[in-house]
Design a protein around this motif. Structure first.
Motif, mmCIF file in Angstrom:
data_model
loop_
_atom_site.group_PDB
_atom_site.id
_atom_site.type_symbol
_atom_site.label_atom_id
_atom_site.label_comp_id
_atom_site.label_asym_id
_atom_site.label_seq_id
_atom_site.Cartn_x
_atom_site.Cartn_y
_atom_site.Cartn_z
ATOM 1 N N VAL A 138 0.833 -1.202 0.000
ATOM 2 C CA VAL A 138 0.000 0.000 0.000
ATOM 3 C C VAL A 138 0.867 1.251 0.000
ATOM 4 O O VAL A 138 0.609 2.215 -0.733
ATOM 5 N N LEU A 139 1.918 1.270 0.795
ATOM 6 C CA LEU A 139 2.802 2.441 0.859
ATOM 7 C C LEU A 139 3.584 2.625 -0.430
ATOM 8 O O LEU A 139 3.752 3.753 -0.921
ATOM 9 N N LEU A 140 4.084 1.529 -1.003
ATOM 10 C CA LEU A 140 4.866 1.640 -2.233
ATOM 11 C C LEU A 140 3.996 2.091 -3.401
ATOM 12 O O LEU A 140 4.418 2.922 -4.214
ATOM 13 N N ARG A 141 2.807 1.562 -3.483
ATOM 14 C CA ARG A 141 1.939 1.922 -4.602
ATOM 15 C C ARG A 141 1.416 3.345 -4.474
ATOM 16 O O ARG A 141 1.313 4.075 -5.477
ATOM 17 N N SER A 142 1.083 3.777 -3.284
ATOM 18 C CA SER A 142 0.577 5.137 -3.096
ATOM 19 C C SER A 142 1.685 6.169 -3.165
ATOM 20 O O SER A 142 1.458 7.318 -3.540
ATOM 21 N N GLY A 143 2.909 5.779 -2.780
ATOM 22 C CA GLY A 143 4.019 6.729 -2.785
ATOM 23 C C GLY A 143 3.964 7.753 -1.677
ATOM 24 O O GLY A 143 4.716 8.737 -1.699
ATOM 25 N N LEU A 144 3.107 7.534 -0.684
ATOM 26 C CA LEU A 144 2.963 8.488 0.419
ATOM 27 C C LEU A 144 3.762 8.003 1.613
ATOM 28 O O LEU A 144 3.224 7.485 2.589
ATOM 29 N N GLY A 145 5.068 8.142 1.531
ATOM 30 C CA GLY A 145 5.916 7.760 2.644
ATOM 31 C C GLY A 145 6.701 6.502 2.357
ATOM 32 O O GLY A 145 6.379 5.712 1.465
ATOM 33 N N SER A 146 7.762 6.310 3.177
ATOM 34 C CA SER A 146 8.649 5.163 2.999
ATOM 35 C C SER A 146 8.187 3.994 3.860
ATOM 36 O O SER A 146 7.805 4.174 5.028
ATOM 37 N N PRO A 147 8.216 2.763 3.338
ATOM 38 C CA PRO A 147 7.824 1.594 4.141
ATOM 39 C C PRO A 147 8.840 1.225 5.205
ATOM 40 O O PRO A 147 8.590 0.292 5.986
ATOM 41 N N THR A 148 9.969 1.934 5.286
ATOM 42 C CA THR A 148 10.959 1.673 6.340
ATOM 43 C C THR A 148 10.813 2.617 7.523
ATOM 44 O O THR A 148 11.487 2.430 8.534
ATOM 45 N N ASP A 149 9.975 3.636 7.399
ATOM 46 C CA ASP A 149 9.742 4.577 8.494
ATOM 47 C C ASP A 149 8.680 3.994 9.438
ATOM 48 O O ASP A 149 7.559 3.692 9.022
ATOM 49 N N ILE A 150 9.033 3.847 10.721
ATOM 50 C CA ILE A 150 8.147 3.192 11.684
ATOM 51 C C ILE A 150 6.843 3.966 11.845
ATOM 52 O O ILE A 150 5.747 3.383 11.863
ATOM 53 N N LYS A 151 6.903 5.286 11.962
ATOM 54 C CA LYS A 151 5.696 6.085 12.153
ATOM 55 C C LYS A 151 4.733 5.947 10.972
ATOM 56 O O LYS A 151 3.520 5.818 11.149
ATOM 57 N N ILE A 152 5.314 5.978 9.777
ATOM 58 C CA ILE A 152 4.476 5.867 8.577
ATOM 59 C C ILE A 152 3.844 4.477 8.502
ATOM 60 O O ILE A 152 2.664 4.327 8.177
#
Length: 582
Positions: A138-152
């Protein structure tokens, strides 16, 4: 020479030219080399005959001419061709660019999507790992934030759990692969919408860039940069045009300046002006878009980079005509802009009555007047042909000439009248000039006349660019009432079922028979009368009747079936009766 062999020879020539240039420290793209080979062969002054096979000496001459032109770093014509090749190889339409951008994103996500759709998780640890892959996808496809950031990741996980809790994984795993992929995309859009809503409410949106603010800042800055470049280029074009007009009026000045260099410099700045105008509308369109902000951000960076890389192609003519030289040449000359030139002759119009066999189009008679594809990029064809290549903008208000389904504009009415007297002559002159100056083929859009040089970006749109004019005029019609006498067929029947009923009725009548009988009690109810002749007794006498009969012959052969012996013996038996016995 077979096509495959000819293609191999051309590739070898291009490779040899590229190696020669590299030996002199100049790396030249194969596309530029191929374009230069075509340009050199088309130039009649080089003496190449395209109808015969190139000899070894022709190939050596061709390689030498191409290398010399490609290594001439102080040639505005070469800069123009380099600019055209660079723009053609790097510029794509917005739709094509975004389609390629989305294709790259899909290819990057294919591995993650495959891991999710092909998963056969059963135990708790495997299901938890699969759910984490959901969040990463979901994060990679949307591009809204990095999947390695814990908060995101935590925020995206909470949004996903609100619409797709982990307990639903079992149902997800029972779906088909196609349904899984569709549900992944739907969940991505839902989670993205939730995060954007939370960001707007001030309760989330970690890692989401303020794309409207970024575009609002980037678009005006980039547009201002393009506008400034466009203003500089247009100013140079106006000045070169003024000098060339001065040289055309005073032929003695040709000995002091180099008119052909001035023309090549004019072609160079005009080509850059056209490319900048192509880029500028895209920036204006970007400011009106409030969706697909990420696509627009990437697109604007590419276009900005493309604009920056056009600047190095404008340096050659500055070496020949620096500011001091330009000031001397412009002494006593009024520099006019394209708008000023159009306003000077805006009242002059072509009189259609002077031309019986040619069609002229005007704004008030053509609905799509502004959308017509004008030949030579809108420059005056007559002026270019008669003044040895001077580019002056045409004025559509004078009238657009339609000749062989092509449209031409002119800067003055006299130029329009002169061109209309013999269009083919001036078209041939322009074609020959383009052979000598290869950069004119793209500058004036002469690709259809030189089909081997059609640029890649226009190959897909060759058939789409022709626009027919929609002419407007006042018309009236009148129809006579009852022009012909009425012919009403009373037996006509429109109802199919009524026709079937009549057909059945006729079919039944054919099988009907009328019968009549008369009995003993009813024969006296009608008066009958008849007339007969009375009978008379008549007798006749005839001769004696006689007859004769001949017996029919009856002859048989016995023993034909054979017997116990091998030899067959036949016996002829005559059973014919005698005459007196008959």
């Amino acid at each position: 020479m077979p096509p495959t062999q000819a293609e191999s020879v051309i590739k070898n020539i291009i490779r040899e030219i590229g190696q020669e240039c590299a030996a002199h420290g100049e790396i030249v793209p194969e596309t530029l080399v191929a374009f230069m080979v075509k340009a050199v062969v088309l130039d009649p002054s080089n003496g190449f005959n395209t109808d015969r096979t190139l000899t070894k000496s022709d190939v050596e001459k061709l390689v030498k001419l191409c290398v010399n032109r490609l290594l001439d770093s102080k040639n505005p014509s070469l800069d123009t061709i380099k600019m055209q090749v660079y723009f053609d190889m790097n510029y794509t339409s917005r739709e094509e660019f975004l389609e390629e951008h989305h294709r790259v994103i899909e290819s990057r996500l294919s591995s993650v999507s495959r891991e999710i759709t092909d998963s056969r998780a059963c135990v708790r640890e495997e299901l938890e790992s699969l759910y984490r892959k959901f969040v990463s996808y979901v994060l990679l496809r949307s591009g809204l934030g990095s999947p390695t950031d814990i908060k995101i990741v935590r925020e995206a996980t909470a949004a996903l759990q609100s619409v797709f809790p982990q307990t639903e994984l079992g149902t997800f795993l029972t779906l088909s692969k196609k349904d899984k992929e569709r549900q992944l995309k739907e969940l991505t859009m839902i989670v993205t919408g939730i995060r954007l809503f939370n960001r707007d409410c001030g309760k989330g949106g970690e890692g989401i860039d303020d794309l409207p603010a970024i575009l609002q800042e980037a678009i005006p800055a980039t547009t201002q940069h393009v506008d400034s470049q466009l203003e500089v280029v247009q100013d140079q074009a106006y000045r070169y045009t003024a000098i060339l007009e001065k040289v055309a009026k005073n032929p003695l000045m040709s000995q002091e300046v180099q008119p052909y260099m001035l023309r090549e410099a004019l072609y160079n700045v005009r080509q850059c002006e056209i490319f900048l105008q192509v880029i500028l509308p895209i920036f204006i369109a970007l400011s009106n878009l409030w969706t697909s902000f990420q696509d627009e951000t990437v697109l604007i960076s590419v276009l900005s980079n493309l604009t920056t890389h056009l600047e190095p192609f404008l340096g050659a003519h500055d070496l020949f005509f620096p500011e001091k030289v330009m000031q001397v040449l412009l002494d006593g000359v009024t520099v006019k802009t394209d708008v000023c030139r159009i306003k000077e002759h805006i009242e002059d119009r072509v009189n259609v009555a002077d031309f019986k066999k040619l069609e002229w189009l005007f704004p008030e008679t053509t609905a799509n007047f502004d959308k017509l594809l004008i030949q030579y990029r809108g420059f005056c064809a007559y002026t270019f042909a008669t003044t040895d290549g001077l580019l002056l903008p045409g004025n559509p208000s004078i009238g657009i000439l339609k000749y062989k389904d092509k449209y031409y504009t002119f800067n003055t009415r006299d130029a329009a009248y002169s061109f209309a007297e013999n269009p083919e002559n001036y078209i041939d002159i322009i074609r020959e000039k383009a052979k000598k100056n290869a950069e004119l083929i793209q500058l004036l859009e002469l690709h259809q006349q030189f089909e081997t040089l059609i640029q890649y970006s226009q190959m897909k749109e060759v058939d789409k660019r022709y626009i027919k004019p929609i002419t407007k005029c006042e018309t009236g019609t009148q129809t006579d009432t009852h022009l012909l006498p009425p012919t009403i067929v009373r037996s006509y029947e429109w109802n199919e079922w009524e026709l079937r009923r009549k057909a059945i009725k006729l079919a039944n009548l054919r099988r009907k028979v009328t019968h009549s009988v008369q009995t003993d009690h009813s024969h006296m109810r009608r008066e009958n009368c008849s007339q007969v002749y009375p009978s008379k007794d008549v007798g006749t006498q005839s001769m004696r009747e006689g007859s004769s009969r001949v017996p029919r012959p009856q002859i048989y052969i016995a023993g034909l079936r054979g017997g116990q012996t091998k030899t067959t013996y036949g016996v002829k038996v005559n059973l014919t009766r005698a005459v007196d016995e008959t």
